[in-house]
Design an enzyme around this catalytic site. Sequence first.
Site, PDB file in Angstrom:
ATOM      1  N   HIS A 238      -8.898  -2.996   4.350  1.00 30.05           N
ATOM      2  CA  HIS A 238      -7.966  -2.051   4.993  1.00 30.05           C
ATOM      3  C   HIS A 238      -7.882  -0.728   4.251  1.00 30.05           C
ATOM      4  CE1 HIS A 238      -5.868  -5.821   6.829  1.00 30.05           C
ATOM      5  NE2 HIS A 238      -6.961  -5.500   7.477  1.00 30.05           N
TER       6      HIS A 238
ATOM      7  N   TYR B 284       4.093   7.314   3.374  1.00 27.75           N
ATOM      8  CA  TYR B 284       3.025   7.028   2.394  1.00 27.75           C
ATOM      9  C   TYR B 284       3.370   7.600   1.021  1.00 27.75           C
ATOM     10  CZ  TYR B 284       0.018   4.556   5.558  1.00 27.75           C
ATOM     11  OH  TYR B 284      -0.480   3.584   6.399  1.00 27.75           O
TER      12      TYR B 284
END
Length: 241
Positions: free
Chosen positions: A113, A65
Amino acid sequence: MSVEPCSHLRETSRGVSFSGAGLSAPSGVATFRDKMEGHWAKHDPMQLASPQGFARDPQLVMDWYAMRRLQMGQSSPNDGHRSLAARSNWVHITQNTDDLLERAGATDVLHLHGHINRDRCHGRCGWSEAIDLTDPPPLRSCPACGEYKVRPDVVWFGEMLPDDVWSRAVAAIEQADTLIVVGTSALVQPAASLIGLANRRGAAIHIVNTEPGAADDLAHHLHVGSAHEVLPQLLSEGLGG
Ligand code: BV8
Protein backbone atom coordinates in the site's frame (compact mmCIF):
# COMPACT_ATOMS: atom_id res chain seq x y z
CA MET A 1 1.26 -15.07 28.35
CA SER A 2 3.80 -17.54 27.10
CA VAL A 3 4.13 -18.67 23.53
CA GLU A 4 5.70 -21.97 22.52
CA PRO A 5 8.77 -21.09 20.40
CA CYS A 6 8.61 -22.91 17.09
CA SER A 7 11.99 -24.19 15.89
CA HIS A 8 10.74 -24.59 12.32
CA LEU A 9 9.95 -20.86 12.23
CA ARG A 10 13.51 -20.15 13.28
CA GLU A 11 15.11 -22.51 10.79
CA THR A 12 13.05 -22.16 7.63
CA SER A 13 14.55 -20.10 4.79
CA ARG A 14 11.19 -20.06 3.01
CA GLY A 15 9.39 -17.94 5.59
CA VAL A 16 7.26 -14.92 4.71
CA SER A 17 5.60 -12.37 7.01
CA PHE A 18 2.40 -10.50 6.15
CA SER A 19 1.74 -7.53 8.42
CA GLY A 20 -0.86 -4.89 9.05
CA ALA A 21 -1.29 -1.88 11.28
CA GLY A 22 -1.27 -3.97 14.47
CA LEU A 23 2.48 -4.63 14.01
CA SER A 24 3.16 -0.89 14.41
CA ALA A 25 0.46 -0.23 17.02
CA PRO A 26 2.84 -0.90 19.96
CA SER A 27 5.09 1.80 18.43
CA GLY A 28 2.28 4.30 18.90
CA VAL A 29 1.08 4.31 15.29
CA ALA A 30 -2.74 4.29 15.23
CA THR A 31 -4.24 1.36 13.32
CA PHE A 32 -6.65 1.93 10.49
CA ARG A 33 -9.59 0.81 12.58
CA ASP A 34 -8.60 2.57 15.78
CA LYS A 35 -11.21 5.13 16.58
CA MET A 36 -9.89 8.47 15.38
CA GLU A 37 -9.77 11.19 18.04
CA GLY A 38 -10.52 14.86 18.37
CA HIS A 39 -11.02 16.80 15.15
CA TRP A 40 -10.60 13.59 13.11
CA ALA A 41 -13.26 11.61 14.99
CA LYS A 42 -15.98 12.82 12.60
CA HIS A 43 -14.07 11.73 9.48
CA ASP A 44 -14.03 8.29 7.83
CA PRO A 45 -10.48 7.08 7.01
CA MET A 46 -11.90 5.11 4.08
CA GLN A 47 -13.07 8.40 2.56
CA LEU A 48 -9.92 10.35 3.42
CA ALA A 49 -7.70 7.57 1.94
CA SER A 50 -9.38 7.73 -1.48
CA PRO A 51 -9.06 9.69 -4.75
CA GLN A 52 -12.67 10.86 -4.26
CA GLY A 53 -11.83 12.25 -0.82
CA PHE A 54 -8.77 14.00 -2.24
CA ALA A 55 -10.76 15.47 -5.14
CA ARG A 56 -13.46 16.66 -2.74
CA ASP A 57 -11.15 18.30 -0.20
CA PRO A 58 -7.40 17.99 -0.91
CA GLN A 59 -6.52 20.31 1.99
CA LEU A 60 -8.42 18.12 4.50
CA VAL A 61 -6.72 14.97 3.18
CA MET A 62 -3.24 16.51 3.35
CA ASP A 63 -3.96 17.81 6.88
CA TRP A 64 -4.92 14.23 7.87
CA TYR A 65 -1.66 12.89 6.41
CA ALA A 66 0.32 15.65 8.12
CA MET A 67 -1.17 14.53 11.47
CA ARG A 68 -0.37 10.86 10.74
CA ARG A 69 3.12 11.72 9.45
CA LEU A 70 3.95 13.66 12.63
CA GLN A 71 2.69 10.67 14.69
CA MET A 72 4.85 8.27 12.65
CA GLY A 73 7.79 10.65 12.89
CA GLN A 74 7.72 10.15 16.69
CA SER A 75 7.59 6.36 16.46
CA SER A 76 10.40 3.78 16.59
CA PRO A 77 10.52 0.09 15.72
CA ASN A 78 9.28 -2.27 18.45
CA ASP A 79 10.41 -5.79 19.38
CA GLY A 80 7.97 -7.20 16.84
CA HIS A 81 9.64 -5.33 13.97
CA ARG A 82 13.06 -6.39 15.27
CA SER A 83 12.09 -10.08 15.52
CA LEU A 84 10.85 -10.11 11.93
CA ALA A 85 13.86 -8.11 10.68
CA ALA A 86 16.17 -10.70 12.29
CA ARG A 87 14.80 -13.20 9.73
CA SER A 88 17.06 -11.65 7.12
CA ASN A 89 16.32 -14.37 4.53
CA TRP A 90 12.54 -13.93 4.77
CA VAL A 91 10.36 -11.72 2.56
CA HIS A 92 8.32 -9.23 4.59
CA ILE A 93 5.05 -8.26 2.90
CA THR A 94 3.31 -5.35 4.62
CA GLN A 95 0.13 -3.32 4.21
CA ASN A 96 1.73 -0.67 6.41
CA THR A 97 3.01 2.54 4.88
CA ASP A 98 5.51 3.26 7.66
CA ASP A 99 9.23 2.36 7.40
CA LEU A 100 9.56 0.74 10.83
CA LEU A 101 10.51 -2.70 9.45
CA GLU A 102 13.34 -1.11 7.44
CA ARG A 103 14.43 0.93 10.45
CA ALA A 104 14.54 -2.36 12.41
CA GLY A 105 16.95 -3.71 9.78
CA ALA A 106 14.65 -5.64 7.45
CA THR A 107 16.01 -5.63 3.90
CA ASP A 108 13.37 -7.37 1.76
CA VAL A 109 10.14 -5.45 2.51
CA LEU A 110 7.26 -5.30 0.04
CA HIS A 111 4.91 -2.35 0.69
CA LEU A 112 1.61 -3.32 -0.94
CA HIS A 113 0.00 0.00 0.00
CA GLY A 114 2.95 2.33 -0.57
CA HIS A 115 5.07 4.64 1.55
CA ILE A 116 3.75 7.46 3.73
CA ASN A 117 7.26 8.96 3.92
CA ARG A 118 7.13 9.76 0.20
CA ASP A 119 5.05 12.17 -1.91
CA ARG A 120 4.21 11.82 -5.61
CA CYS A 121 2.40 13.64 -8.41
CA HIS A 122 -1.32 12.76 -8.35
CA GLY A 123 -1.24 12.82 -12.14
CA ARG A 124 1.55 10.18 -12.16
CA CYS A 125 3.88 12.44 -14.22
CA GLY A 126 6.76 10.52 -12.66
CA TRP A 127 7.74 13.04 -9.98
CA SER A 128 8.12 11.76 -6.43
CA GLU A 129 10.30 12.56 -3.42
CA ALA A 130 11.03 11.44 0.11
CA ILE A 131 9.54 13.74 2.75
CA ASP A 132 10.54 14.54 6.36
CA LEU A 133 7.89 12.95 8.60
CA THR A 134 8.71 15.48 11.33
CA ASP A 135 8.07 18.38 8.93
CA PRO A 136 5.34 17.21 6.53
CA PRO A 137 4.92 19.41 3.41
CA PRO A 138 1.67 21.34 2.90
CA LEU A 139 -0.77 20.88 0.01
CA ARG A 140 1.20 21.86 -3.12
CA SER A 141 1.19 21.53 -6.92
CA CYS A 142 3.53 19.08 -8.59
CA PRO A 143 6.93 20.87 -8.94
CA ALA A 144 7.60 18.91 -12.17
CA CYS A 145 4.41 19.15 -14.24
CA GLY A 146 2.56 21.86 -12.33
CA GLU A 147 -0.67 20.35 -13.57
CA TYR A 148 -1.65 18.12 -10.66
CA LYS A 149 -1.51 18.31 -6.90
CA VAL A 150 1.09 16.34 -4.92
CA ARG A 151 -0.25 13.52 -2.68
CA PRO A 152 1.30 10.83 -0.43
CA ASP A 153 2.86 7.92 -2.34
CA VAL A 154 0.36 5.45 -0.87
CA VAL A 155 -2.34 3.26 -2.46
CA TRP A 156 -5.80 4.67 -1.74
CA PHE A 157 -9.04 2.70 -1.69
CA GLY A 158 -10.11 2.25 -5.30
CA GLU A 159 -6.50 2.55 -6.57
CA MET A 160 -4.53 -0.35 -8.04
CA LEU A 161 -1.65 -1.86 -6.09
CA PRO A 162 1.78 -1.41 -7.74
CA ASP A 163 2.11 -4.26 -10.26
CA ASP A 164 5.75 -5.09 -9.55
CA VAL A 165 5.25 -5.17 -5.77
CA TRP A 166 2.11 -7.31 -6.11
CA SER A 167 3.81 -9.82 -8.42
CA ARG A 168 6.80 -10.13 -6.05
CA ALA A 169 4.44 -10.66 -3.11
CA VAL A 170 2.54 -13.42 -4.95
CA ALA A 171 5.83 -15.08 -5.96
CA ALA A 172 7.06 -14.98 -2.35
CA ILE A 173 3.84 -16.57 -1.08
CA GLU A 174 3.96 -19.24 -3.78
CA GLN A 175 7.38 -20.44 -2.62
CA ALA A 176 6.76 -20.07 1.13
CA ASP A 177 6.50 -23.03 3.51
CA THR A 178 5.65 -20.74 6.44
CA LEU A 179 3.61 -17.55 6.71
CA ILE A 180 3.35 -15.36 9.81
CA VAL A 181 0.31 -13.06 9.59
CA VAL A 182 0.61 -10.31 12.17
CA GLY A 183 -1.57 -7.39 13.19
CA THR A 184 -4.11 -7.34 10.41
CA SER A 185 -7.89 -7.48 10.35
CA ALA A 186 -7.48 -9.24 6.96
CA LEU A 187 -10.36 -7.20 5.56
CA VAL A 188 -8.57 -5.19 2.87
CA GLN A 189 -8.32 -6.78 -0.57
CA PRO A 190 -6.58 -7.90 -2.65
CA ALA A 191 -3.85 -7.89 0.08
CA ALA A 192 -5.66 -10.27 2.42
CA SER A 193 -6.16 -12.78 -0.44
CA LEU A 194 -2.45 -13.65 -0.05
CA ILE A 195 -3.33 -15.56 3.13
CA GLY A 196 -5.74 -17.80 1.23
CA LEU A 197 -3.10 -18.32 -1.47
CA ALA A 198 -0.56 -19.43 1.17
CA ASN A 199 -3.14 -21.81 2.63
CA ARG A 200 -3.88 -23.35 -0.79
CA ARG A 201 -0.13 -23.76 -1.39
CA GLY A 202 0.18 -25.72 1.85
CA ALA A 203 2.23 -23.22 3.88
CA ALA A 204 2.07 -23.44 7.69
CA ILE A 205 0.15 -20.31 8.74
CA HIS A 206 0.67 -18.60 12.10
CA ILE A 207 -1.65 -15.68 12.96
CA VAL A 208 -0.59 -13.17 15.64
CA ASN A 209 -3.30 -10.76 16.76
CA THR A 210 -4.84 -9.29 19.90
CA GLU A 211 -8.33 -9.96 18.48
CA PRO A 212 -10.01 -12.54 16.22
CA GLY A 213 -9.71 -11.70 12.51
CA ALA A 214 -11.24 -12.55 9.14
CA ALA A 215 -8.54 -15.08 8.20
CA ASP A 216 -8.44 -17.07 11.45
CA ASP A 217 -10.03 -20.14 9.82
CA LEU A 218 -7.00 -20.36 7.50
CA ALA A 219 -4.49 -20.51 10.38
CA HIS A 220 -2.76 -23.63 11.66
CA HIS A 221 -1.61 -21.73 14.76
CA LEU A 222 -3.38 -18.78 16.40
CA HIS A 223 -1.28 -16.72 18.83
CA VAL A 224 -3.39 -14.24 20.79
CA GLY A 225 -1.37 -11.31 22.03
CA SER A 226 0.50 -8.21 21.06
CA ALA A 227 2.95 -8.40 18.15
CA HIS A 228 5.77 -6.87 20.20
CA GLU A 229 5.44 -9.60 22.85
CA VAL A 230 4.44 -12.68 20.80
CA LEU A 231 6.90 -12.39 17.90
CA PRO A 232 10.10 -12.40 20.02
CA GLN A 233 8.87 -15.52 21.86
CA LEU A 234 7.49 -17.23 18.75
CA LEU A 235 10.72 -16.67 16.84
CA SER A 236 12.38 -17.81 20.04
CA GLU A 237 15.67 -16.03 19.84
CA GLY A 238 14.37 -13.01 21.69
CA LEU A 239 16.15 -9.82 20.98
CA GLY A 240 19.69 -10.97 21.25
CA GLY A 241 19.27 -13.69 18.65
C1 BV8 B 1 -7.88 -2.38 -5.33
C2 BV8 B 1 -2.85 3.07 2.41
C3 BV8 B 1 -8.33 -2.80 -7.60
C4 BV8 B 1 -3.52 4.37 2.66
C5 BV8 B 1 -4.58 1.34 2.61
C6 BV8 B 1 -11.91 -7.42 -3.60
C7 BV8 B 1 -10.84 -7.43 -4.49
C8 BV8 B 1 -10.17 -6.24 -4.80
C9 BV8 B 1 -10.57 -5.03 -4.22
C10 BV8 B 1 -11.62 -5.02 -3.33
C11 BV8 B 1 -12.30 -6.20 -3.04
N1 BV8 B 1 -13.28 -5.90 -2.16
C12 BV8 B 1 -13.23 -4.57 -1.87
C13 BV8 B 1 -12.25 -4.01 -2.59
C14 BV8 B 1 -11.92 -2.59 -2.56
C15 BV8 B 1 -10.95 -2.21 -1.44
C16 BV8 B 1 -11.17 -2.95 -0.15
O1 BV8 B 1 -10.45 -3.89 0.16
N2 BV8 B 1 -12.14 -2.54 0.64
C17 BV8 B 1 -12.37 -3.24 1.89
C18 BV8 B 1 -12.21 -2.33 3.07
C19 BV8 B 1 -13.73 -3.91 1.82
N3 BV8 B 1 -9.60 -2.45 -1.89
C20 BV8 B 1 -9.00 -1.49 -2.63
O2 BV8 B 1 -9.54 -0.46 -3.00
C21 BV8 B 1 -7.54 -1.76 -3.02
N4 BV8 B 1 -7.38 -1.53 -4.45
O3 BV8 B 1 -8.54 -3.32 -4.98
O4 BV8 B 1 -7.59 -2.08 -6.65
C22 BV8 B 1 -9.61 -2.05 -7.74
C23 BV8 B 1 -9.54 -0.80 -8.30
C24 BV8 B 1 -10.74 -0.10 -8.48
C25 BV8 B 1 -11.96 -0.64 -8.04
C26 BV8 B 1 -11.99 -1.91 -7.42
C27 BV8 B 1 -10.82 -2.61 -7.28
C28 BV8 B 1 -6.61 -0.80 -2.34
C29 BV8 B 1 -6.65 -0.98 -0.86
C30 BV8 B 1 -5.51 -0.17 -0.23
C31 BV8 B 1 -6.07 0.84 0.74
N5 BV8 B 1 -4.97 1.56 1.40
N6 BV8 B 1 -3.55 2.02 3.16
C32 BV8 B 1 -3.20 4.91 4.03
O5 BV8 B 1 -2.77 4.13 4.91
O6 BV8 B 1 -3.35 6.12 4.22
S1 BV8 B 1 -5.33 0.12 3.49
C33 BV8 B 1 -5.21 0.41 5.15
O7 BV8 B 1 -5.89 -0.68 5.75
C34 BV8 B 1 -3.82 0.35 5.78
O8 BV8 B 1 -2.77 0.07 4.87
C35 BV8 B 1 -3.94 -0.83 6.73
O9 BV8 B 1 -2.76 -1.45 6.95
C36 BV8 B 1 -4.88 -1.64 5.92
C37 BV8 B 1 -5.51 -2.88 6.39
O10 BV8 B 1 -5.93 -2.73 7.65
P1 BV8 B 1 -5.04 -3.46 8.80
O11 BV8 B 1 -3.60 -3.27 8.53
O12 BV8 B 1 -5.55 -4.82 8.96
O13 BV8 B 1 -5.38 -2.55 9.97
P2 BV8 B 1 -6.73 -2.55 10.75
O14 BV8 B 1 -6.78 -1.27 11.48
O15 BV8 B 1 -7.84 -2.98 9.86
O16 BV8 B 1 -6.55 -3.75 11.80
C38 BV8 B 1 -5.49 -3.71 12.73
C39 BV8 B 1 -5.37 -5.13 13.22
O17 BV8 B 1 -4.29 -5.19 14.15
C40 BV8 B 1 -6.61 -5.61 13.96
O18 BV8 B 1 -6.88 -6.95 13.58
C41 BV8 B 1 -6.18 -5.55 15.43
O19 BV8 B 1 -6.82 -6.54 16.21
C42 BV8 B 1 -4.73 -5.84 15.34
N7 BV8 B 1 -3.89 -5.29 16.41
C43 BV8 B 1 -4.01 -4.10 17.04
N8 BV8 B 1 -3.01 -3.96 17.94
C44 BV8 B 1 -2.23 -5.08 17.84
C45 BV8 B 1 -2.79 -5.94 16.87
N9 BV8 B 1 -2.25 -7.13 16.55
C46 BV8 B 1 -1.12 -7.49 17.20
N10 BV8 B 1 -0.52 -6.73 18.14
C47 BV8 B 1 -1.05 -5.53 18.48
N11 BV8 B 1 -0.45 -4.79 19.45
